[in-house]
Design a protein around this motif. Structure first.
Motif, short mmCIF file in Angstrom:
data_model
loop_
_atom_site.label_atom_id
_atom_site.label_comp_id
_atom_site.label_asym_id
_atom_site.label_seq_id
_atom_site.Cartn_x
_atom_site.Cartn_y
_atom_site.Cartn_z
N ALA A 1 -3.17 4.60 5.55
CA ALA A 1 -3.59 3.17 4.94
C ALA A 1 -2.97 3.17 3.58
O ALA A 1 -2.59 1.95 3.10
N LYS A 2 -2.89 4.22 2.78
CA LYS A 2 -2.26 3.82 1.46
C LYS A 2 -1.74 5.24 0.83
O LYS A 2 -1.74 6.31 1.19
N ILE B 1 -8.14 9.92 13.88
CA ILE B 1 -8.85 9.29 14.89
C ILE B 1 -9.72 10.58 15.93
O ILE B 1 -10.64 10.40 16.32
N ILE C 1 -0.02 5.61 15.49
CA ILE C 1 -1.10 4.98 16.05
C ILE C 1 -1.01 5.29 17.36
O ILE C 1 -2.39 5.65 17.93
N ARG D 1 -3.31 5.78 11.40
CA ARG D 1 -2.25 4.85 10.62
C ARG D 1 -2.49 5.36 9.25
O ARG D 1 -3.94 5.04 8.80
N ARG E 1 4.09 -3.63 14.92
CA ARG E 1 2.87 -3.84 15.24
C ARG E 1 1.68 -4.23 14.23
O ARG E 1 0.61 -3.49 14.36
N ASP E 2 2.12 -5.09 13.58
CA ASP E 2 1.18 -5.49 12.48
C ASP E 2 1.20 -7.02 12.24
O ASP E 2 2.40 -7.51 12.01
N GLU E 3 0.24 -7.55 12.40
CA GLU E 3 -0.02 -8.90 12.40
C GLU E 3 0.49 -9.42 11.10
O GLU E 3 0.91 -10.58 10.73
N ASN E 4 0.38 -8.68 10.10
CA ASN E 4 0.92 -9.12 8.64
C ASN E 4 2.48 -9.27 8.70
O ASN E 4 3.00 -9.85 7.60
N SER F 1 -5.74 8.86 5.25
CA SER F 1 -5.67 8.17 6.59
C SER F 1 -6.97 8.64 7.45
O SER F 1 -7.69 9.60 6.92
N GLU F 2 -7.10 8.18 8.46
CA GLU F 2 -8.25 8.56 9.19
C GLU F 2 -7.80 9.57 10.26
O GLU F 2 -6.88 8.84 10.96
N GLN G 1 1.01 -1.19 -0.01
CA GLN G 1 0.08 -0.05 0.15
C GLN G 1 1.01 1.42 0.11
O GLN G 1 0.39 2.18 -0.47
#
Lengths: 380, 605
Positions: free
Chosen positions: B468-469, B484, B439, B466, B402-405, B481-482, B341
């Motif tokens: 996103a792309k 928050i 984050i 975070r 901090r990323d499961e991927n 991004s958002e 991304q």
């Protein structure tokens, strides 16, 4: 809006298929990667937050899940594997049960046995009514009797009654949806916008244009879904509204427009269903990784209906009255529960909620921009 | 009156789907054989939330003592202590047999788990029963890795008048710290702190500096390790090279500079950077035209020192004997290409933090000018001093962390170095708009939170959310991004994006761990004996770990661990003895020791 926090909400939602909801650490990745999110419509994270906090009232007035077509990008890139895409899918199930005032939807989603029972009862009822009512002597020449006026009158009456009941439930549920999502949260929609917005409905229903944005991985789910949807709608119109014209004694040439329409509808149904079946079976794509019972029932029931319909057609052309007759009964016995259970209370209901969610999206946007403007005016 | 002690052993192991774990059924079978064990329980089948039910079970079986066995059984202690007390027994009679704590993690450690359990049942601390034998120690020490941690360890040991071999894979010591411009939170110049230490290493009479070397194999045992080392040929005589640089000037072949994080080009004969230690030239055989096809040899012709450059020099293998080994191999930055991304590698102005670090460094290829990436004549993407400067820069935190991927863990330093980089960017380009997307802001150390607040007040746009792309949008990059905290979507166009890449275990760490007989955790970091009480020790005798190779950490912590490892080494040298590997002690030995000790304790009572 004052609301009570419901700590058991997430436990309850498990029945609708949510999972991993508590993994989320609110980084906002899902919202930002989604091709459909917009200012004021920050899904799926907002919905996750509402589930985590147990905000039942907010969740009921949140129609964002209907705007999502589940491309799976959010689940794929989620750093916590919290599965936001599946959460949206589960919330669509939940919201269906929220909108439904009859309570059947909730019953079918949360207690599988009732869904099966209802389907079986309706199945038996249809067969039983045929056994009791159908004149036995006509079975031998059913291939022509199928288009007989007196026979059609009964079938058509049944069709119309069923359609009326289903439509009544769906329409009243849409009103509830409107009440819950627009009226209750007090969005001040200018009255004229209701009329201005009405043009979106047919367009959205026919084209599902926003679905196209979700073909992010290059696969044409949109085409697939469009085939299925148009096939279904066409067939529905043919067999319910135009039954006397469609189901006739004489056999038209294969290039007759009625037959062509019927063939297109059948192809669309078969193609769309097979693609969905294979997708859910292989679980390769993110959107098909998790299947709720309702997803399978939806595919299987519709597939059986289509299959029996095709067989009726073949046997009739082959001039086999007995086979045609029995398959015709089975066809109806599958079709009736599918329409009565799935359309108003289960997965099929999205055919109404999705277009209307876009209508409400339009209304909410109008309300938000009006609010924004009045704020600016007040500031000035 | 003698009271009979009835022990219940309760297994609190959760496999979580892992297969290579201690074989609980085997340990349970063993537990039943230990005298005094009345019953064996499993938390998985106990009503663990119901103390009343457990109390009932305790009273029914007449249990007076409970041993909790498992990977980390501590979390169940309260429940059982309460239940024991409720049953009228002493609450302190809950004993833990923590497998992980004492080094029983994998299936092959099942015997060790049995020993740990036996000690707990006998009421003997494991450390007291499992005493490794000691052997004489060779006074020399090998330090693997010449980063800040290895440098610190070497200097401390060498200052203690002991001989140190400092082994480094690249052509210079200094490691990653040498690449940095400033350090957080004090904004000290990294080179000003590091280079004096590097020079000290180079000149220290007790340090045998072995750069451009690799470990080939380790044999022997604690106190007397034989280490085979590959001395890669530098093809330049290190004794006679005067470091004039004529050879580099004339060399026709270029390659990406490792020291500049590959954002600039160096020659095939090169010095990693001007302050490198040793400050001598070397030839990169992989890129040398002569080594490739035998044609060229310009460097030999221009070299003012006769016979200094020997292009046919071959690699050498040496063997050294050492008593202790300090492993300080550091890390590798996460490869941002994995994150599709963000388009790293596709968009030229999406760069990694390490690249930005070199870009912003006054001693870097652009003399500290922040400029766009451009292509040179041969099509290599480099940073040319003459390119324009970006007007807006965005930093993205947690890339690959901090990323499961990718990596689940937090890389610890990225938040702080991103703040530092944001500050430096703002300092160099005061008119530029600098944004940061994070984050969670993890400013965990002394003065770090204050540093964050300081940067926050410097006009840097710090946004929670975070990204996103990243997409290309004309000449610029579009970030989605958002926000928050603001509750809105942000679509920001910037000129340059810096990805705060996390830290990863080096690719060669597995090979090294096997050679040294030390363990790695699931992320590849080397395992310490005890995370809390012995963060530099390993289960292999005479081998200590220091710095990031044990887990992500910042410079102060790496230095502290270097010192800690050095003190462990010096302690054994002064004593003249080193403990052998705890791994080698047999179950029978521990068991009999535990029995003996418990007998002694009983007699005393």
């Amino acid at each position: 809006m004052i609301q009570r926090v419901n700590p058991d909400l997430k436990k309850y939602l498990v029945k609708y298929g949510i999972q991993d909801w508590n993994e989320c650490f609110h980084c906002g990745n899902c919202t930002a990667i989604c091709p459909l999110t917009d200012q004021g419509f920050l899904f799926p994270r907002k919905a996750i937050r509402q589930v985590q906090m147990g905000l039942k009232t907010s969740l009921a007035s949140n129609f964002d899940p209907w705007l999502c077509y589940y491309c799976g990008e959010c689940s794929e890139t989620c750093p916590r594997d919290a599965n936001p895409g599946e959460l949206m899918m589960s919330l669509r199930r939940y919201l269906t049960s929220v909108y439904d005032w009859t309570g059947f939807s909730k019953l079918f989603y949360t207690k599988k046995i009732w869904e099966f029972l209802t389907i079986i009862i309706l199945f038996i009822l249809v067969i039983a009514s045929f056994v009791v009512w159908f004149p036995k002597e006509q079975i031998a020449n059913f291939t022509t009797y199928i288009g007989d006026h007196s026979f059609l009158k009964v079938i058509e009456a049944g069709d119309l009654i069923m359609a009326a009941v289903v439509a009544f439930v769906l329409i009243s549920n849409i009103f509830r949806m409107w009440y819950l999502t627009i009226l209750k949260p007090k969005y001040k929609v200018p009255f004229i916008e209701y009329f201005r917005g009405i043009y979106v409905l047919p367009g959205v229903f026919a084209s599902q244009i926003s679905f196209r944005k979700c073909d992010t991985d290059g696969r044409l789910y949109w085409v697939n879904h469009l085939l299925l949807m148009t096939g279904y709608t066409l067939m529905f119109i043919l067999v319910v509204v135009f039954l006397p014209k469609f189901q006739v004694s004489e056999v038209y040439n294969w290039y007759h427009w009625q037959r062509l329409l019927g063939y297109y509808a059948t192809f669309g149904l078969l193609f769309g269903l097979s693609a969905m079946f294979i997708g859910r079976w292989r679980k390769k794509s993110e959107k098909f990784k998790f299947s709720h019972l309702s997803d399978w029932l939806f595919i299987i029931m519709l597939f059986l209906t289509t299959l029996t319909g095709i067989l009726v057609h073949i046997f009739r052309l082959a001039d086999m009255p007995y086979a045609t007759y029995y398959l015709y009964i089975i066809h109806l016995a599958v079709l009736v529960p599918m329409i009565c259970v799935e359309v108003p209370f289960s997965k099929w209901s999205h055919l109404a909620y999705r277009p209307f969610s876009i209508y409400f999206y339009y209304l909410k946007k109008a309300a938000l921009s009006k609010q924004h403007k009045s704020k600016l005016a007040a500031a000035a | 009156m003698e009271e009979k002690v009835n022990t219940a052993v309760c297994f609190c192991q959760h496999t979580n789907g892992h297969t290579d774990v201690v074989d609980i059924s085997e340990v349970a079978a063993y537990a039943e054989e230990i005298p005094g064990v009345r019953t064996v329980w499993y938390t998985s089948s106990l009503p663990i939330a119901d103390t009343r039910e457990i109390t009932r079970m305790i009273m029914e079986e007449g249990i007076s003592r409970i041993v909790l066995a498992g990977e980390q059984p501590g979390m169940y202690k309260t429940v059982f202590a309460k239940s024991l007390a409720a049953a009228g027994m002493k609450a302190e009679n809950v004993v833990q047999a923590g497998f992980r704590e004492h080094g029983a993690i994998k299936k092959s450690d099942t015997d060790r788990a049995k020993a740990i359990l036996a000690c707990a049942v006998y009421g003997v601390p494991f450390e007291n029963a499992a005493i490794p034998e000691e052997s004489d120690v060779h006074p020399d020490t090998l330090v693997i890795g010449g980063g800040i941690s290895g440098i610190q360890a070497s200097l401390e040991i060498a200052d203690g008048n002991q001989k140190v071999y400092l082994l480094e894979k690249t052509g210079t010591i200094g490691g990653h710290m040498a690449m940095f411009d400033k350090t957080f939170p004090t904004l000290d110049c990294a080179a000003c702190i590091l280079t004096p230490k590097m020079v000290e290493v180079g000149q220290h009479p007790n340090i045998d500096l072995m750069t451009y070397c690799e470990v080939l194999g380790v044999s022997g045992e604690a106190g007397n390790y034989k280490v085979r080392i590959l001395k890669k040929s530098k093809r330049v005589d290190q004794a006679t090279c005067i470091g004039c640089g004529t050879c580099m000037e004339k060399c026709p072949k270029k390659a990406p500079s490792e020291f500049d994080a590959e954002i600039s080009m160096r020659k095939a004969i090169y010095i990693p950077f001007p302050q490198a230690v040793p400050n001598k030239y070397l030839i990169d055989a992989d890129n040398c035209t002569y080594v490739e096809n035998g044609k060229c040899g310009i460097c030999v012709k221009v070299c003012p020192v006769p016979d200094c450059i020997d292009l046919d020099q071959q690699d050498e293998e040496v063997e050294i004997t050492v008593g202790n080994i300090v492993v300080a191999t550091g890390f590798k930055p996460f490869d941002a290409k994995h994150v599709d991304q963000f388009g790293y590698g596709k968009f030229p102005n999406v760069i990694t933090s390490l690249e930005f670090e070199r870009l912003i460094n006054a001693a870097g290829p652009t003399s500290g000018n922040i400029v766009f990436r451009s292509q040179d004549k041969k099509g290599n993407w480099i940073f040319n001093d003459e390119s324009a400067s970006p007007k807006s820069i965005a930093l993205i935190h947690c890339v690959g962390s901090r990323d499961e991927n990718y990596n689940k863990y937090c890389s610890k330093v990225c938040c702080m170095y991103s703040l530092k980089l944001a500050h430096l960017a703002k300092e160099k380009l005061p008119d530029a708009e600098v944004s940061e997307y994070y984050i969670d802001m993890r400013s965990f150390g002394k003065g770090y939170e204050e540093f964050y607040e300081r940067i926050d007040n410097e006009g840097i746009n710090i946004i929670r959310g975070r990204t996103a792309k990243i997409e290309e949008s004309g000449d610029q990059l579009l970030l989605r991004s958002e926000d928050i905290e603001g509750g809105r979507l942000i679509e920001q166009k910037v000129d340059m994006v810096v990805l705060a890449v996390g830290l990863e275990a080096r690719d060669d760490s597995e090979e090294l761990a096997k050679m040294l007989g030390i363990a790695q955790d699931e992320n590849g970091w080397f395992n310490e004996t005890n995370f809390l009480s012995d963060p530099v020790g390993t289960f292999a005798g005479g081998i200590t770990i220091a710095g990031v190779c044990q887990g992500p950490k910042d410079i102060p912590d790496s230095v502290a661990q270097g010192s800690a490892a050095a003190s462990r080494v010096l302690q054994s040298i002064i004593k003249g003895k080193v403990k052998k590997s705890i791994k080698d002690i047999s179950l029978d030995y521990i068991e009999s020791n535990a029995k003996k000790l418990s007998k002694i304790m009983e007699d005393k009572l």
